[in-house]
Each structure stands twice: as structure tokens, then as C-alpha cells.
Design a protein around this motif. Structure first.
Motif, PDB file in Angstrom:
ATOM      1  N   ASN A 125       0.817  -1.218   0.000  1.00 43.21           N
ATOM      2  CA  ASN A 125       0.000   0.000   0.000  1.00 43.21           C
ATOM      3  C   ASN A 125       0.849   1.265   0.000  1.00 43.21           C
ATOM      4  OD1 ASN A 125       0.943  -0.233   2.600  1.00 43.21           O
ATOM      5  ND2 ASN A 125      -0.881   0.642   3.529  1.00 43.21           N
ATOM      6  N   LEU A 126       2.156   1.108   0.181  1.00 41.87           N
ATOM      7  CA  LEU A 126       3.015   2.298   0.127  1.00 41.87           C
ATOM      8  C   LEU A 126       2.788   3.039  -1.184  1.00 41.87           C
ATOM      9  CD1 LEU A 126       6.494   1.272   1.500  1.00 41.87           C
ATOM     10  CD2 LEU A 126       4.951   2.990   2.399  1.00 41.87           C
ATOM     11  N   ALA A 127       2.635   2.254  -2.232  1.00 46.00           N
ATOM     12  CA  ALA A 127       2.427   2.852  -3.544  1.00 46.00           C
ATOM     13  C   ALA A 127       1.124   3.621  -3.602  1.00 46.00           C
ATOM     14  CB  ALA A 127       2.427   1.755  -4.594  1.00 46.00           C
ATOM     15  N   MET A 128       0.142   3.108  -2.870  1.00 49.13           N
ATOM     16  CA  MET A 128      -1.182   3.711  -2.972  1.00 49.13           C
ATOM     17  C   MET A 128      -1.459   4.780  -1.943  1.00 49.13           C
ATOM     18  SD  MET A 128      -3.806   0.718  -3.716  1.00 49.13           S
ATOM     19  CE  MET A 128      -5.026   1.833  -3.073  1.00 49.13           C
TER      20      MET A 128
ATOM     21  N   MET B 299      -0.550  -9.836  -7.018  1.00 51.25           N
ATOM     22  CA  MET B 299      -0.098 -10.457  -5.763  1.00 51.25           C
ATOM     23  C   MET B 299      -1.165 -11.443  -5.285  1.00 51.25           C
ATOM     24  SD  MET B 299       1.107  -7.159  -3.619  1.00 51.25           S
ATOM     25  CE  MET B 299      -0.325  -6.217  -4.075  1.00 51.25           C
ATOM     26  N   ASP B 300      -0.756 -12.335  -4.388  1.00 51.01           N
ATOM     27  CA  ASP B 300      -1.728 -13.306  -3.881  1.00 51.01           C
ATOM     28  C   ASP B 300      -2.473 -12.797  -2.650  1.00 51.01           C
ATOM     29  OD1 ASP B 300      -1.368 -15.207  -5.839  1.00 51.01           O
ATOM     30  OD2 ASP B 300       0.409 -16.036  -4.852  1.00 51.01           O
ATOM     31  N   TRP B 301      -2.087 -11.643  -2.155  1.00 49.70           N
ATOM     32  CA  TRP B 301      -2.885 -11.088  -1.054  1.00 49.70           C
ATOM     33  C   TRP B 301      -3.293  -9.655  -1.366  1.00 49.70           C
ATOM     34  CZ3 TRP B 301       1.302 -11.462   3.380  1.00 49.70           C
ATOM     35  CH2 TRP B 301       2.234 -10.424   3.283  1.00 49.70           C
ATOM     36  N   ILE B 302      -4.239  -9.196  -0.573  1.00 51.32           N
ATOM     37  CA  ILE B 302      -4.619  -7.792  -0.623  1.00 51.32           C
ATOM     38  C   ILE B 302      -4.065  -7.186   0.655  1.00 51.32           C
ATOM     39  CG2 ILE B 302      -6.527  -6.130  -0.513  1.00 51.32           C
ATOM     40  CD1 ILE B 302      -6.409  -7.433  -3.218  1.00 51.32           C
ATOM     41  N   TRP B 303      -3.081  -6.348   0.475  1.00 54.15           N
ATOM     42  CA  TRP B 303      -2.443  -5.708   1.637  1.00 54.15           C
ATOM     43  C   TRP B 303      -3.223  -4.436   1.998  1.00 54.15           C
ATOM     44  CZ3 TRP B 303       1.778  -6.431   4.851  1.00 54.15           C
ATOM     45  CH2 TRP B 303       2.139  -5.326   5.617  1.00 54.15           C
ATOM     46  N   GLY B 304      -3.269  -4.145   3.269  1.00 54.96           N
ATOM     47  CA  GLY B 304      -3.853  -2.859   3.680  1.00 54.96           C
ATOM     48  C   GLY B 304      -5.360  -2.883   3.801  1.00 54.96           C
TER      49      GLY B 304
ATOM     50  N   LEU C 175     -12.728  -2.177   4.245  1.00 55.92           N
ATOM     51  CA  LEU C 175     -12.441  -3.603   4.376  1.00 55.92           C
ATOM     52  C   LEU C 175     -13.567  -4.422   3.730  1.00 55.92           C
ATOM     53  CD1 LEU C 175     -11.011  -6.085   5.580  1.00 55.92           C
ATOM     54  CD2 LEU C 175     -12.055  -5.551   7.772  1.00 55.92           C
ATOM     55  N   GLU C 176     -14.784  -4.033   4.026  1.00 57.43           N
ATOM     56  CA  GLU C 176     -15.932  -4.754   3.453  1.00 57.43           C
ATOM     57  C   GLU C 176     -15.900  -4.729   1.933  1.00 57.43           C
ATOM     58  OE1 GLU C 176     -20.107  -4.502   5.046  1.00 57.43           O
ATOM     59  OE2 GLU C 176     -19.107  -3.063   6.366  1.00 57.43           O
ATOM     60  N   ALA C 177     -15.557  -3.557   1.390  1.00 54.87           N
ATOM     61  CA  ALA C 177     -15.514  -3.428  -0.072  1.00 54.87           C
ATOM     62  C   ALA C 177     -14.434  -4.347  -0.654  1.00 54.87           C
ATOM     63  CB  ALA C 177     -15.237  -1.977  -0.446  1.00 54.87           C
ATOM     64  N   LEU C 178     -13.301  -4.418   0.019  1.00 54.21           N
ATOM     65  CA  LEU C 178     -12.215  -5.289  -0.457  1.00 54.21           C
ATOM     66  C   LEU C 178     -12.603  -6.766  -0.352  1.00 54.21           C
ATOM     67  CD1 LEU C 178      -9.131  -3.427   1.057  1.00 54.21           C
ATOM     68  CD2 LEU C 178      -9.614  -3.704  -1.375  1.00 54.21           C
ATOM     69  N   VAL C 179     -13.232  -7.107   0.763  1.00 56.00           N
ATOM     70  CA  VAL C 179     -13.629  -8.502   0.958  1.00 56.00           C
ATOM     71  C   VAL C 179     -14.663  -8.899  -0.092  1.00 56.00           C
ATOM     72  CG1 VAL C 179     -14.815 -10.088   2.538  1.00 56.00           C
ATOM     73  CG2 VAL C 179     -13.063  -8.544   3.425  1.00 56.00           C
ATOM     74  N   LYS C 180     -15.586  -7.975  -0.357  1.00 55.50           N
ATOM     75  CA  LYS C 180     -16.628  -8.264  -1.341  1.00 55.50           C
ATOM     76  C   LYS C 180     -16.010  -8.505  -2.726  1.00 55.50           C
ATOM     77  CE  LYS C 180     -20.925  -6.339  -3.081  1.00 55.50           C
ATOM     78  NZ  LYS C 180     -21.648  -5.106  -3.275  1.00 55.50           N
ATOM     79  N   LYS C 181     -15.043  -7.680  -3.062  1.00 52.79           N
ATOM     80  CA  LYS C 181     -14.455  -7.771  -4.401  1.00 52.79           C
ATOM     81  C   LYS C 181     -13.430  -8.911  -4.519  1.00 52.79           C
ATOM     82  CE  LYS C 181     -12.477  -4.812  -7.962  1.00 52.79           C
ATOM     83  NZ  LYS C 181     -13.463  -5.106  -8.983  1.00 52.79           N
ATOM     84  N   TYR C 182     -12.628  -9.076  -3.463  1.00 45.33           N
ATOM     85  CA  TYR C 182     -11.500 -10.011  -3.591  1.00 45.33           C
ATOM     86  C   TYR C 182     -11.528 -11.195  -2.627  1.00 45.33           C
ATOM     87  CZ  TYR C 182      -9.261  -6.454  -6.465  1.00 45.33           C
ATOM     88  OH  TYR C 182      -8.973  -5.573  -7.475  1.00 45.33           O
ATOM     89  N   GLY C 183     -12.520 -11.212  -1.753  1.00 49.10           N
ATOM     90  CA  GLY C 183     -12.533 -12.229  -0.690  1.00 49.10           C
ATOM     91  C   GLY C 183     -12.429 -13.663  -1.168  1.00 49.10           C
TER      92      GLY C 183
ATOM     93  N   GLU D 166     -10.887 -14.681  -4.057  1.00 50.39           N
ATOM     94  CA  GLU D 166      -9.667 -15.038  -4.827  1.00 50.39           C
ATOM     95  C   GLU D 166      -8.354 -14.638  -4.175  1.00 50.39           C
ATOM     96  OE1 GLU D 166      -8.933 -12.649  -8.345  1.00 50.39           O
ATOM     97  OE2 GLU D 166     -10.835 -11.614  -8.017  1.00 50.39           O
ATOM     98  N   LYS D 167      -8.389 -13.677  -3.239  1.00 43.01           N
ATOM     99  CA  LYS D 167      -7.125 -13.225  -2.625  1.00 43.01           C
ATOM    100  C   LYS D 167      -7.184 -13.381  -1.102  1.00 43.01           C
ATOM    101  CE  LYS D 167      -5.573 -11.359  -6.566  1.00 43.01           C
ATOM    102  NZ  LYS D 167      -4.396 -11.809  -7.299  1.00 43.01           N
ATOM    103  N   PHE D 168      -6.011 -13.486  -0.515  1.00 38.77           N
ATOM    104  CA  PHE D 168      -5.889 -13.549   0.948  1.00 38.77           C
ATOM    105  C   PHE D 168      -6.009 -12.107   1.459  1.00 38.77           C
ATOM    106  CE2 PHE D 168      -3.378 -13.589   4.863  1.00 38.77           C
ATOM    107  CZ  PHE D 168      -3.760 -14.771   5.475  1.00 38.77           C
ATOM    108  N   ILE D 169      -6.976 -11.848   2.290  1.00 37.57           N
ATOM    109  CA  ILE D 169      -7.225 -10.480   2.757  1.00 37.57           C
ATOM    110  C   ILE D 169      -6.419 -10.251   4.042  1.00 37.57           C
ATOM    111  CG2 ILE D 169      -8.966  -8.820   3.510  1.00 37.57           C
ATOM    112  CD1 ILE D 169      -9.408  -9.663   0.618  1.00 37.57           C
ATOM    113  N   LEU D 170      -5.481  -9.326   3.973  1.00 37.62           N
ATOM    114  CA  LEU D 170      -4.572  -9.101   5.106  1.00 37.62           C
ATOM    115  C   LEU D 170      -4.785  -7.722   5.728  1.00 37.62           C
ATOM    116  CD1 LEU D 170      -2.155 -10.284   6.706  1.00 37.62           C
ATOM    117  CD2 LEU D 170      -0.658  -9.068   5.144  1.00 37.62           C
ATOM    118  N   SER D 171      -4.970  -7.721   7.033  1.00 43.60           N
ATOM    119  CA  SER D 171      -5.192  -6.462   7.766  1.00 43.60           C
ATOM    120  C   SER D 171      -4.026  -6.225   8.711  1.00 43.60           C
ATOM    121  CB  SER D 171      -6.491  -6.550   8.562  1.00 43.60           C
ATOM    122  OG  SER D 171      -7.562  -6.890   7.711  1.00 43.60           O
TER     123      SER D 171
END
Lengths: 395, 225
Positions: free
Chosen positions: A28-31, A71-76, A162-170, A172-177
């Protein structure tokens, strides 16, 4: 074909996975914290949508980031400002500057200038504060380190991102908080220098602060579990040569241990990122491993310490923990990723993957040791990711 | 008035050293006052007492027998004693500092413990230190260096994402024609990087930082002779 999430979960499981997962820590540094890849991912969107928390637009940025880097996870996947805050704050771009306007009903309209982050990003840690004159007793700790329980955090709408990310990527990707470690959070909160003095002058108060932070983190962990995260990441900076191992064991470790157990009880993977840990601090590394986090990620070797993945694998195997703890690659973001030749990069990716799969029997996730630098090009990151896929495949 | 009782003088100087070694700021202050009252030469009290004490703690730190909390408290005890003794130094020649150093952490980087400790150690060793703080842009280093006529500029970077700012500082200093020597430090700095940036040197640890600063200050003085 496994999804990214399945790959990461397989690396936390037992047995050698088909493909070694590939991720980037602090992606997420990039973002969020620096614009160095912003133009690559935002496709013309202004930098300040990060400040206004325009969730649909930000999701588009993540989508582009994932399309390009995969990437295989969603960071941030963390908390965002409350729904009320977002409703009452608007970004006002003008020709001269960009302002944040607070339009909370019933209060005076406030406006302040916001700046584009510098190339290297901004830090999310506390600034150089000193609360030594304010927090002196356990009662002060309870008064000033406020607690918000999980239900309140969710009610406030702080989980919308977080909910939006989980909805979109939950799926296919590992959701990392990100949760941080209680030890580091307490010291940052109280002020790094004053807290260093507390180690000697009032360790009891420091421990009370750390315990309180752990309580607070555990509430956040509950939120993440409830909302669909798959794992939490905890950065620790009071490790290595910063303080004595005795002090780490007495003050920091019990609180970290509580957080690990809380996450695991709720089905989350706990990834611990203690900085400055290498061969010279092996006793400390072994002490950390006793807590049995699901994953241990050591930063790249720097001057003064060597944290080579091969050494890590040998320590864990000697302690018979190879079936319990997943280790992470730690490709050097400067020496190898930024400045190494293509051959050096390929050799290092191949070597680390080989350690992960063959020396460590597969409980391994490929990553850089610390954040990608602003001087690294996106093309180079893509080249790196392709190599991790190539050598991560089970032949 | 000069102290006549040699053993008493030695006791005070040893006491100052022990106060630092034992992380005891109150004793450092009390003994500094006692040294002044009893006519102990202040410079001797600083160099033989306080500075020896902090050097000993620095050595323990290097040997991993002491850690950051000990070092911070010892440095504060040392500086508290120096703050009382320094104004009592009468000879201007004696008072002359080893040099002026502007020190800070680069833009985008808020780490400060290492930088602060280096600043404290440099001050304890006789440098005039101007700590401009953390997250400081290149211009801030240049501005302060010009303002105070710095002999040395020290830039600290702790993260892989901020290290390049050190190079920017070196370039800007050269562009501006500043004569000050440039030393860099931090967890992500090594000899190769120091060379690449064109800086005058880097320090691996606290002790080295003090030695390097002394060396650079000396070279700087030779060049201006």
C-alpha cells in the motif's frame, strides 16, 4: 488452477503446495503513503482521493494494481475513517492548493491544507510525542488509551473499506489487515524516547501500557475476523538490538502472545514482522518462535544482522517447528530488486524459492524483506513477480 | 578557587563517571554542582568524568551489554552534567568546540532514536550540535548549514524507501558550494552506499559516528588553513 488465496492458505497448511504464493509487504506504500507508483495504478485519478476516502475510486486503483502486479494477497485491508467523518469532510482542490474542509453540522467550518505525500511516503506511526507528563499511573493509562469495542467500530462504518475489499477479492485473494504489535504501539503512543526511559524507570507502567494496547488490538482483531479478513500483520520494532531480550520477554512477549492466540482462536493467520532480527539475535528469534505465530517474516539482511532465509529455515527445523510456522522470503529491495542485475534478481528469487520449497518443505511465501523503494520501477517489480511465479511453480 | 584535596577531586570526577555509567541523572547533576562549588576544573570534570562515563556505556552498547534504554538515560545524565559545567569553563580556548554539526533525519523518515543518540554523543564529545529534527527536506539541511556555518552535516535514514534522500542532500550541498563535510548513517547505510552518494563518510555505530565526526572536523580545519 489455485487462486491466490488458496495458494497462501496452502502455504499456511501442511505439505508442499503446488505453487509458492507471491506477495509484496507494504504494497500500500504505492497507494497510500507515497506516489511513486500512484500514476501507474491510479490512471489519472487525483492523489487526494486517498484523503477523501472515495471507496469506489480507490477500489479501481487496487484493481489496476492487482492487474499489473498480481499479488496473492490484498495488503492494507484495514479500517478507514468513520462513515460520519467521511460524510462531514470534503476535499476542495483549488488552483493553488488542495484543502480538506470539515463541514460537521453545528460546528464552525474548518479548512486545512493537505499535501501530496512525498515519493518515499509518509509514516503511519506516531510522531515524536512525549506523554510522560500525562500518563503516570494505571488510571492514566485507562483514561487516555481509550478502548473501542468491536461492535462500535463496525457500527461507526470504519470497516466500509475492508468490506468493499472482501466483497471484491474475498474469494480469490488472501485479505490481510494490519494490527501492529502491542509493544511497538504502546511505545509509539507514549513517545519512543520517553518509553525507552520507562524500560528502566517504570517498567510496571510500560507493561500496563502494553497490556492496554493489546486489549485494544484484540478488539480490532475481532473486527477483522467478523468482517472477513484472512490474516493480520504485526510489525514489531523493539526487537533485535533495541532492548535486551529479558525486557522483550518480560514486557512485550506476553502481550504479543495474547494477540496471537486471539487471532488464531478467531481463525485468522497471525504474521509477525519483528525488525532487526538475525543470526546474532538467535536467542531472541527462538523466543519469538515459542509464541508460534502462523507466519514469521524477517526483514532483509542489513548491516549488523543477517537474516538469510536458509538460516531461518535451519532454526525452525532445529526446533521442529517446520509444520507449524510459515516463513517468508526476504529479497533485498535495494541491493537485489532495485539495483541488482536481471541475473542477480533471477538467481536470488530462484535460491529463496528453493530454500522455501526444498529446505523448508513448502511452508513458505515469497516476498521482499521490506517495502519496495521509490527508485524501483514498476517494470522491475513486474519482472520480479514473473520470476517468483516461474520459480514458485512445483516442477 | 582550586581544589586542594586531590582525593576529593578524584572522588567527584569518578562520581561523575559512575553517575553516567549507572544511568543516574540526579547524581550527575548533584556532582556537577559539587565540582563547581569545590573548584574542580570544569573541562576536566566533563572529559575525565562525564565523557569517560558515556564512552564506557557506548562500549557496553557495542558489546551488547547495554541497550537503547540504558544508552538514552546515560546520555541524558551526561548532558545534564555538561549543561551545568560548560558555562563555568573560563578559558575561551578551552571552550572552543570541535566543530558545528547540523544533524537531521531525511524527508519522509520520522525515525529519530539513532539520530538523537548520535547528536547526544557528539555534543557530549565537544561538538556544537544543531538537531533539525526528523522528516526534514533537503532545503532544511542546507538552510541550517548556511545559517550556522556548519563544519559537518549529518543525515540519517532508517528505511529503504528514504535512503535516496541522503544522495539528494549531498548533491544539493555540492551544488550550493557548501564546504561542510557530509556524513550519513542509519540502518540502511553501508560503505557502498556512502560512496555512491558522494558523501564524506558513514558511520556504522555511535562510536564510529563520533570518531568520523572528529576526523572530518580535523580534515575540514586542515583544508581551510
Amino acid at each position: 488452477m489455485m487462486t491466490g488465496k488458496e495458494r497462501v492458505l496452502a502455504a499456511f497448511g501442511k505439505g508442499s503446495p503446488e505453487d509458492i504464493p507471491s506477495v509484496l509487504c507494504y504494497a500500500n506504500l504505492a497507494m497510500w503513503r507515497g506516489p511513486h507508483f500512484w500514476d501507474d495504478f491510479a490512471e489519472g485519478k487525483p492523489w487526494w482521493i486517498r484523503n477523501s476516502w472515495d471507496i469506489p475510486k480507490l477500489l479501481e486503483v487496487v484493481e489496476t494494481q492487482q492487474r499489473k502486479i498480481d499479488m496473492d494477497w490484498i495488503w492494507g485491508a484495514g479500517l478507514c475513517p468513520s462513515r460520519e467523518w467521511r460524510k462531514n469532510h470534503m476535499v476542495v482542490p483549488t488552483a493553488r492548493a488542495v484543502y480538506m474542509r470539515d463541514i460537521t453540522p453545528g460546528s464552525q467550518v474548518m479548512q486545512y491544507r493537505i499535501e501530496e505525500p512525498p515519493p518515499e511516503g509518509t509514516h503511519s506511526v506516531y510522531p515524536n510525542v512525549d506523554l510522560s507528563g500525562i500518563i503516570k499511573t494505571k488510571e492514566d493509562v485507562e483514561k487516555y488509551v481509550y478502548m473501542r469495542n468491536a461492535e462500535t467500530i463496525i457500527e461507526e462504518g470504519r470497516t466500509d473499506w475492508l468490506e468493499a475489499l472482501v466483497k471484491k477479492y474475498g474469494e480469490e485473494k488472501f485479505i490481510l489487515s494490519n494490527v501492529g504489535s502491542p509493544f511497538s504501539r504502546a511505545c509509539d503512543f507514549y513517545g519512543p524516547m520517553p518509553s525507552l526511559k520507562l524500560f528502566i524507570r517504570n517498567p510496571t507502567l510500560l507493561k500496563q501500557l502494553v497490556d492496554r494496547m493489546a486489549d485494544r488490538i484484540i478488539e480490532t482483531i475481532k473486527v477483522y475476523a467478523e468482517m472477513g479478513s484472512d490474516g493480520v500483520w504485526a510489525w514489531e520494532w523493539y526487537t533485535g538490538e533495541m532492548i535486551s531480550l529479558d525486557r522483550y520477554n518480560a514486557i512485550g512477549k506476553p502481550a504479543v502472545q495474547r494477540c496471537i492466540r486471539a487471532a488464531q482462536k478467531l481463525g485468522l493467520k497471525y504474521i509477525y514482522y519483528p525488525t532487526g532480527v538475525g543470526k546474532d539475535w538467535q536467542a531472541g528469534f527462538e523466543s519469538i518462535l515459542e509464541m508460534k505465530p502462523d507466519g514469521i517474516h524477517l526483514e532483509d539482511s542489513k548491516k549488523g544482522f543477517n537474516a538469510d532465509v536458509s538460516w531461518q529455515a535451519s532454526v525452525l527445523k532445529a526446533l521442529n517447528l517446520q509444520d507449524e510456522i510459515t516463513i517468508f522470503g526476504n529479497v533485498h529491495p535495494i541491493n537485489i530488486l532495485q539495483e541488482g542485475t536481471s541475473e542477480e534478481l533471477e538467481r536470488e528469487v530462484k535460491r529463496q524459492n528453493n530454500v522455501g520449497r526444498n529446505e523448508y518443505a513448502g511452508k513458505f511465501i515469497m516476498d521482499t524483506g521490506s517495502p519496495i523503494t521509490p527508485e524501483t520501477t514498476l517494470e522491475r517489480v513486474i519482472e520480479y513477480m514473473k520470476l517468483t511465479r516461474k520459480y514458485g511453480r512445483k516442477s | 578557587m582550586s581544589i586542594e584535596n586531590v582525593s576529593n577531586k578524584k572522588e567527584i570526577i569518578d562520581g561523575l563517571r559512575n553517575a553516567v555509567v549507572n544511568y543516574d541523572e540526579e547524581s550527575a547533576k548533584r556532582l556537577a554542582k559539587e565540582a563547581i562549588e569545590k573548584g574542580v576544573e570544569p573541562l576536566e570534570a566533563i572529559q575525565e568524568g562525564l565523557v569517560k562515563g558515556i564512552t564506557e556505556v557506548g562500549e557496553k552498547f557495542s558489546a551488547k551489554e547495554a541497550f537503547l534504554p540504558e544508552l538514552v538515560i546515560a546520555a541524558e545524565a551526561c548532558l545534564a552534567g555538561i549543561a551545568l559545567l560548560k558555562p563555568q569553563i573560563k578559558s575561551k580556548k578551552q571552550m572552543k568546540s570541535l566543530g558545528k554539526i547540523v544533524i537531521g533525519t531525511v524527508y519522509g523518515d520520522i525515525h529519530f532514536i539513532g539520530k538523537k543518540l548520535v547528536a547526544m554523543m557528539l555534543e557530549a564529545n565537544g561538538f556544537e550540535v544543531y538537531d533539525i529534527g526528523e522528516d526534514q527536506p533537503v532545503e532544511a539541511f542546507i538552510k541550517k548549514a548556511k545559517e550556522v556555518g556548519a563544519d559537518i552535516v549529518g543525515a540519517s535514514a532508517l528505511t529503504t524507501t528514504t535512503r535516496f534522500e541522503q544522495e539528494e542532500i549531498v548533491k544539493a550541498m555540492r551544488r550550493e558550494g557548501l564546504k561542510a563535510k557530509i556524513m550519513i548513517g542509519g540502518a540502511v547505510v553501508d560503505a557502498a552506499w556512502a560512496e555512491m552518494t558522494g558523501s564524506d563518510g558513514y558511520a556504522d555505530n555511535l562510536q564510529d559516528a563520533v570518531s568520523l565526526a572528529k576526523e572530518l572536523a580535523e580534515h575540514g580545519q586542515e583544508e581551510t588553513m
